[in-house]
Scaffold this motif. Sequence first.
Motif, PDB file in Angstrom:
ATOM      1  N   ALA A  13      11.556  67.483   3.470  1.00 50.49           N
ATOM      2  CA  ALA A  13      12.908  67.273   2.927  1.00 50.49           C
ATOM      3  C   ALA A  13      13.648  66.229   3.755  1.00 50.49           C
ATOM      4  O   ALA A  13      14.373  65.379   3.211  1.00 50.49           O
ATOM      5  CB  ALA A  13      13.680  68.596   2.918  1.00 50.49           C
ATOM      6  N   PHE A  14      13.452  66.262   5.069  1.00 50.46           N
ATOM      7  CA  PHE A  14      14.124  65.312   5.964  1.00 50.46           C
ATOM      8  C   PHE A  14      13.611  63.894   5.691  1.00 50.46           C
ATOM      9  O   PHE A  14      14.392  62.947   5.562  1.00 50.46           O
ATOM     10  CB  PHE A  14      13.867  65.718   7.417  1.00 50.46           C
ATOM     11  CG  PHE A  14      14.723  64.996   8.411  1.00 50.46           C
ATOM     12  CD1 PHE A  14      15.933  65.533   8.822  1.00 50.46           C
ATOM     13  CD2 PHE A  14      14.333  63.766   8.935  1.00 50.46           C
ATOM     14  CE1 PHE A  14      16.736  64.861   9.736  1.00 50.46           C
ATOM     15  CE2 PHE A  14      15.130  63.089   9.847  1.00 50.46           C
ATOM     16  CZ  PHE A  14      16.329  63.646  10.248  1.00 50.46           C
ATOM     17  N   ALA A  66      14.928  62.498   2.433  1.00 52.32           N
ATOM     18  CA  ALA A  66      16.350  62.127   2.499  1.00 52.32           C
ATOM     19  C   ALA A  66      16.537  60.777   3.196  1.00 52.32           C
ATOM     20  O   ALA A  66      17.589  60.152   3.076  1.00 52.32           O
ATOM     21  CB  ALA A  66      17.157  63.213   3.210  1.00 52.32           C
ATOM     22  N   LEU A  67      15.511  60.318   3.926  1.00 53.93           N
ATOM     23  CA  LEU A  67      15.552  58.975   4.543  1.00 53.93           C
ATOM     24  C   LEU A  67      14.891  57.947   3.633  1.00 53.93           C
ATOM     25  O   LEU A  67      14.772  56.780   3.993  1.00 53.93           O
ATOM     26  CB  LEU A  67      14.842  58.983   5.901  1.00 53.93           C
ATOM     27  CG  LEU A  67      15.454  59.854   6.996  1.00 53.93           C
ATOM     28  CD1 LEU A  67      14.597  59.792   8.262  1.00 53.93           C
ATOM     29  CD2 LEU A  67      16.880  59.409   7.312  1.00 53.93           C
ATOM     30  N   LEU A  85      11.188  60.529  13.871  1.00 57.05           N
ATOM     31  CA  LEU A  85      11.791  60.639  15.208  1.00 57.05           C
ATOM     32  C   LEU A  85      13.150  61.334  15.177  1.00 57.05           C
ATOM     33  O   LEU A  85      13.450  62.199  15.995  1.00 57.05           O
ATOM     34  CB  LEU A  85      11.942  59.225  15.792  1.00 57.05           C
ATOM     35  CG  LEU A  85      12.690  59.126  17.104  1.00 57.05           C
ATOM     36  CD1 LEU A  85      11.842  59.673  18.236  1.00 57.05           C
ATOM     37  CD2 LEU A  85      13.080  57.690  17.391  1.00 57.05           C
ATOM     38  N   THR A  86      13.995  60.944  14.203  1.00 54.71           N
ATOM     39  CA  THR A  86      15.370  61.460  14.177  1.00 54.71           C
ATOM     40  C   THR A  86      15.432  62.918  13.725  1.00 54.71           C
ATOM     41  O   THR A  86      16.504  63.518  13.762  1.00 54.71           O
ATOM     42  CB  THR A  86      16.267  60.583  13.284  1.00 54.71           C
ATOM     43  OG1 THR A  86      15.679  60.492  11.983  1.00 54.71           O
ATOM     44  CG2 THR A  86      16.438  59.192  13.871  1.00 54.71           C
ATOM     45  N   MET A 138      17.178  65.468  15.789  1.00 55.22           N
ATOM     46  CA  MET A 138      18.601  65.771  15.680  1.00 55.22           C
ATOM     47  C   MET A 138      18.830  67.090  14.963  1.00 55.22           C
ATOM     48  O   MET A 138      19.772  67.799  15.265  1.00 55.22           O
ATOM     49  CB  MET A 138      19.295  64.627  14.930  1.00 55.22           C
ATOM     50  CG  MET A 138      20.732  64.521  15.281  1.00 55.22           C
ATOM     51  SD  MET A 138      20.947  64.568  17.072  1.00 55.22           S
ATOM     52  CE  MET A 138      22.177  63.360  17.263  1.00 55.22           C
ATOM     53  N   LYS A 139      17.968  67.394  13.992  1.00 54.65           N
ATOM     54  CA  LYS A 139      18.088  68.697  13.313  1.00 54.65           C
ATOM     55  C   LYS A 139      17.877  69.819  14.329  1.00 54.65           C
ATOM     56  O   LYS A 139      18.531  70.857  14.264  1.00 54.65           O
ATOM     57  CB  LYS A 139      17.063  68.800  12.183  1.00 54.65           C
ATOM     58  CG  LYS A 139      17.150  70.109  11.409  1.00 54.65           C
ATOM     59  CD  LYS A 139      15.992  70.267  10.448  1.00 54.65           C
ATOM     60  CE  LYS A 139      15.987  71.643   9.822  1.00 54.65           C
ATOM     61  NZ  LYS A 139      16.910  71.772   8.705  1.00 54.65           N
ATOM     62  N   ALA A 149      20.995  69.978  16.597  1.00 51.99           N
ATOM     63  CA  ALA A 149      22.257  70.378  15.965  1.00 51.99           C
ATOM     64  C   ALA A 149      22.721  71.792  16.363  1.00 51.99           C
ATOM     65  O   ALA A 149      23.915  71.990  16.595  1.00 51.99           O
ATOM     66  CB  ALA A 149      22.161  70.239  14.440  1.00 51.99           C
ATOM     67  N   TRP A 158      24.754  71.668  19.409  1.00 54.85           N
ATOM     68  CA  TRP A 158      26.116  71.157  19.262  1.00 54.85           C
ATOM     69  C   TRP A 158      27.076  72.298  18.960  1.00 54.85           C
ATOM     70  O   TRP A 158      28.244  72.236  19.312  1.00 54.85           O
ATOM     71  CB  TRP A 158      26.240  70.176  18.098  1.00 54.85           C
ATOM     72  CG  TRP A 158      25.425  68.958  18.149  1.00 54.85           C
ATOM     73  CD1 TRP A 158      24.602  68.534  19.145  1.00 54.85           C
ATOM     74  CD2 TRP A 158      25.364  67.972  17.118  1.00 54.85           C
ATOM     75  NE1 TRP A 158      24.026  67.349  18.790  1.00 54.85           N
ATOM     76  CE2 TRP A 158      24.473  66.998  17.565  1.00 54.85           C
ATOM     77  CE3 TRP A 158      25.980  67.841  15.871  1.00 54.85           C
ATOM     78  CZ2 TRP A 158      24.175  65.872  16.785  1.00 54.85           C
ATOM     79  CZ3 TRP A 158      25.689  66.735  15.105  1.00 54.85           C
ATOM     80  CH2 TRP A 158      24.795  65.759  15.564  1.00 54.85           C
ATOM     81  N   PHE A 199      17.095  58.499  21.759  1.00 49.52           N
ATOM     82  CA  PHE A 199      16.056  59.517  21.845  1.00 49.52           C
ATOM     83  C   PHE A 199      15.003  59.022  22.830  1.00 49.52           C
ATOM     84  O   PHE A 199      14.525  57.880  22.707  1.00 49.52           O
ATOM     85  CB  PHE A 199      15.352  59.736  20.505  1.00 49.52           C
ATOM     86  CG  PHE A 199      16.210  60.367  19.450  1.00 49.52           C
ATOM     87  CD1 PHE A 199      16.548  61.714  19.508  1.00 49.52           C
ATOM     88  CD2 PHE A 199      16.677  59.618  18.385  1.00 49.52           C
ATOM     89  CE1 PHE A 199      17.339  62.293  18.528  1.00 49.52           C
ATOM     90  CE2 PHE A 199      17.463  60.191  17.402  1.00 49.52           C
ATOM     91  CZ  PHE A 199      17.796  61.532  17.472  1.00 49.52           C
TER      92      PHE A 199
END
Lengths: 134, 133
Positions: free
Chosen positions: B27-28, B31-32, B42-43, B46-47, B50, B53, B76
């Motif tokens: 899914a990630f 979405a890119l 790589l990003t 962030m999931k 999160a 955070w 990263f």
Amino acid sequence: MTELVEGQLIGPMEVDVDRAMIAAYAAASGDHNPIHVDDAAAQALGLPGVIAHGMWTMGAALRVVDQVLPGARITRAFTRFGRPLVLPAEGPTRLRVVGTVTSVDDDGATLALEANAFVGESDERIAKLEVRVG
Amino acid sequence: MPIDASHVGRTYPPAPPHTVTRDEIDAFARALGAEPTEEAPLTFAMKLAAPAWASLFADAELGLALERTVHADQTFDVVRPIHAGDVATSALTIDKVRSRGNQDFVTVVVDVAVDGQTAVVSTSTFLCTREAQ
């Protein structure tokens, strides 16, 4: 990393993004900051309307590395975000990623990339990236 | 009282472990605009960062809120890529705070670990606007 030479151009690569894609990214990433899906929340921060996640732009821009160097291992990636990628209510915005190989050494190579988008009436720098592959 | 330099070095307990699934990597990637692959983009780190955070925004003493936050820069450092089946934890440290008017540049470092070993270090600078008085 013999396939890269200093000064070599990377890209361009283009990706179209719209509000539906950014809503899907919010769900997939777990980043539910309302400024990416709700115009009122974006306007409360002084933005004209919803903006793409910076992390979406970074992730989409890094796809160019897979295109140029399939299977390459990114060991470090830095992104400085410039203008926000403001998304119109309807239709896609095109993100264009270009770059150059800035150095090549025994351990890998360093790339400088730029992600630009045509926002409003001009081409805006959305992000600058420095990527280390090895 | 808003966040200031005295909060540098503050750390929070790691967020609960998260098991990465193939579906969420797919899914990630989609979405890119990318084709799903075995290895997470790589990003995707962030999931995994999160949830860490959340401890930052939940710290009432800092006066931060997600909806008043914009990303300024991101790094990263990758020790090893993330794959489906990885059990990841993330822990956040406040690394730097610079204030300018009613805005604060807050740099946080999130250590994303798999099986107790650092996999990715995510360093984020956020531009945080203070709540209107």
